[in-house]
Design a protein around this motif. Structure first.
Motif, short mmCIF file in Angstrom:
data_model
loop_
_atom_site.label_atom_id
_atom_site.label_comp_id
_atom_site.label_asym_id
_atom_site.label_seq_id
_atom_site.Cartn_x
_atom_site.Cartn_y
_atom_site.Cartn_z
N LYS A 90 -9.35 2.74 -2.32
CA LYS A 90 -10.25 3.91 -2.32
C LYS A 90 -9.76 4.95 -1.33
CE LYS A 90 -14.11 1.21 -3.99
NZ LYS A 90 -15.19 0.30 -3.60
N ALA A 91 -9.23 4.48 -0.21
CA ALA A 91 -8.71 5.43 0.80
C ALA A 91 -7.52 6.22 0.24
CB ALA A 91 -8.30 4.66 2.05
N ILE A 92 -6.74 5.57 -0.61
CA ILE A 92 -5.61 6.29 -1.23
C ILE A 92 -6.13 7.34 -2.20
CG2 ILE A 92 -3.65 6.00 -2.84
CD1 ILE A 92 -3.18 3.22 -1.56
N GLY A 93 -7.26 7.04 -2.83
CA GLY A 93 -7.82 8.01 -3.78
C GLY A 93 -8.07 7.43 -5.17
N TYR A 99 0.38 6.50 -6.80
CA TYR A 99 -0.71 7.49 -6.88
C TYR A 99 -0.11 8.89 -7.01
CZ TYR A 99 -4.84 10.19 -5.53
OH TYR A 99 -5.88 11.10 -5.51
N TYR A 158 0.83 -1.22 0.00
CA TYR A 158 0.00 0.00 0.00
C TYR A 158 0.86 1.27 0.00
CZ TYR A 158 -3.47 -3.50 0.80
OH TYR A 158 -4.24 -4.62 0.66
N GLN A 214 0.50 4.03 -2.86
CA GLN A 214 0.41 5.47 -2.54
C GLN A 214 1.48 6.24 -3.31
OE1 GLN A 214 -1.76 7.35 -0.04
NE2 GLN A 214 -0.95 8.76 -1.58
N GLU A 237 -9.55 -3.35 -1.70
CA GLU A 237 -10.28 -2.31 -2.44
C GLU A 237 -10.58 -1.10 -1.55
OE1 GLU A 237 -13.56 -4.10 -4.51
OE2 GLU A 237 -12.24 -5.51 -5.54
N GLU A 238 -10.86 -1.36 -0.29
CA GLU A 238 -11.10 -0.24 0.63
C GLU A 238 -9.85 0.62 0.76
OE1 GLU A 238 -12.64 -1.53 4.39
OE2 GLU A 238 -14.36 -2.46 3.42
N LYS A 239 -8.70 -0.05 0.83
CA LYS A 239 -7.44 0.69 0.95
C LYS A 239 -7.14 1.48 -0.34
CE LYS A 239 -5.38 -2.02 4.62
NZ LYS A 239 -4.74 -3.25 5.00
N ASP A 291 -10.81 -5.70 1.65
CA ASP A 291 -9.84 -4.88 2.37
C ASP A 291 -8.92 -4.15 1.38
OD1 ASP A 291 -8.43 -4.03 4.79
OD2 ASP A 291 -6.81 -5.30 4.06
N SER A 348 -10.09 5.18 -8.02
CA SER A 348 -11.37 4.55 -8.34
C SER A 348 -11.04 3.29 -9.14
CB SER A 348 -12.27 5.51 -9.11
OG SER A 348 -12.16 5.32 -10.47
#
Lengths: 271, 81
Positions: free
Chosen positions: A238-241, A200, A193, A197, A234-236, A232, A243
């Motif tokens: 989305k949290a990074i930003g 990203y 992750y 990031q 996919e949630e992470k 989990d 789609s």
């Protein structure tokens, strides 16, 4: 295709594995491109058919052993401290290319890469490996940057205009790339992750990541980073930003063992 | 050759290819019954049997084999032909 034909003629097990693939795969342009690239790579590195077959079975024997350990313990070899499989850059590259030509799941990953990827000005490849992903997508990117911890000389001759770096990608660029490729990489890194990031941050707004995950694939150098359910993950994302523009589960076909190995292929967009 | 005789002949091949020297072959035995019998060792097993008896299986036959008994029937039929 001569080299592949030679491999299949010299080894009955490879013939059987190849025969099990649907004809639509073996008759595809993608299959031919990979076979040709394998031939060029092995010729450049003076690897003959017998050596390539030896590399493949060395890997397969270790993989079967590690699968058996995983079934018994639920742990990958690295987590068990098993470090009994030494492999060179060339051996690993040859085996990974052969697996595209002999297994449906690896072929499918390459097929998705080729069919889903869109033209991009600036592309970043993290985990170059044999360079096959660059080969399959290079014509739609004007500026190519690649990173890996080791790079075979063949890639420098094959992609003379690409900027290839023997180092970790640690965010050397910001808001720069239109696309990032991380195919079969995230299961090799201890902090996936953090890397996502970093990527990203390196992407322009609207930029895309093409990436895969691996679950229940106890290869000698894998980390168990992803559960079967990817909620989990996919949630992470989305949290990074990110789609999620596309996702597909790609099962590996096994006869038995209590393993259900699979890859997931994702296309992510920086929003 | 009977199925029982063939099972005796096939046993060392199974022991070697599946790396399980304690395995006792039975006609109803399937891949699911043997931990090390996966898709790759399945092909290795078949190829070793092909080599011993100088026979050839088609891909379809290899994929469709359901248990050791079916394998024996197929080997016997190919040997006889």
């Amino acid at each position: 295709m001569k080299f592949l034909q030679q491999l299949l003629e010299e080894n009955r097990i490879l013939t059987v594995l190849s025969d099990n693939l649907p004809n639509e795969i073996k008759e595809s342009m993608l299959y031919e491109h990979v076979a040709t690239y394998l031939e060029e790579y092995t010729a450049f590195n003076n690897i003959d058919a017998e050596q390539a077959i030896g590399m493949y079975f060395k890997y397969i024997r270790a993989y079967i052993k590690h699968c058996n350990h995983f079934v018994k313990t639920g742990q990958y070899p690295l987590a068990l401290g098993i470090n009994d499989f030494l492999v060179t850059r060339e051996e690993y590259d040859v085996v990974m290319m052969l697996l595209i030509l002999l297994t449906q799941h690896r072929y499918r990953i390459m097929q998705l890469l080729v069919t889903k990827t869109v033209p991009a000005e600036k592309a970043l490849y993290i985990g170059l490996g044999s360079g096959i992903e660059v080969k399959l997508t290079q014509e739609i990117s004007k500026e190519i940057h690649g990173y890996d911890l080791s790079i075979n000389s063949f890639l420098y001759s094959k992609f003379p205009n690409a900027k290839l770096n023997i180092e970790l990608y640690e965010g050397q660029f910001t808001d720069y790339f239109d696309v990032v490729y991380m195919i079969e990489l995230l299961e090799h890194v201890s902090e996936p992750y953090t890397l996502l990031q970093t990527c990203y941050n390196s992407l322009k707004k609207g930029g895309k990541i093409y990436c895969t995950t691996a679950t229940d694939v106890p290869q000698f150098d894998h980390l168990y980073n992803f559960e079967v359910a990817h909620n989990d993950f996919e949630e992470k994302l989305k949290a990074i930003g990110f789609s999620i523009l596309y996702k597909e589960m790609i099962p590996h076909l096994y006869l038995s063992m209590e393993l259900q190995p699979c890859n997931h292929f994702y296309i992510l967009e920086k929003i | 050759m009977t199925v029982e005789e063939l099972l005796i002949e096939l046993t060392p091949i199974f022991h070697s290819e599946l790396e399980n020297p304690a395995l006792v072959l039975k006609p109803e035995m399937t891949a699911a019954d043997v931990e090390t019998w996966d898709s790759i060792t399945h092909v290795q097993l078949i190829v070793a049997i092909e080599k011993k008896y100088k026979i050839r299986f088609t891909s379809r036959e290899i994929q469709d084999l359901k248990n050791v008994g079916e394998l024996c029937s197929m080997v016997l039929s190919k040997i006889e032909n």
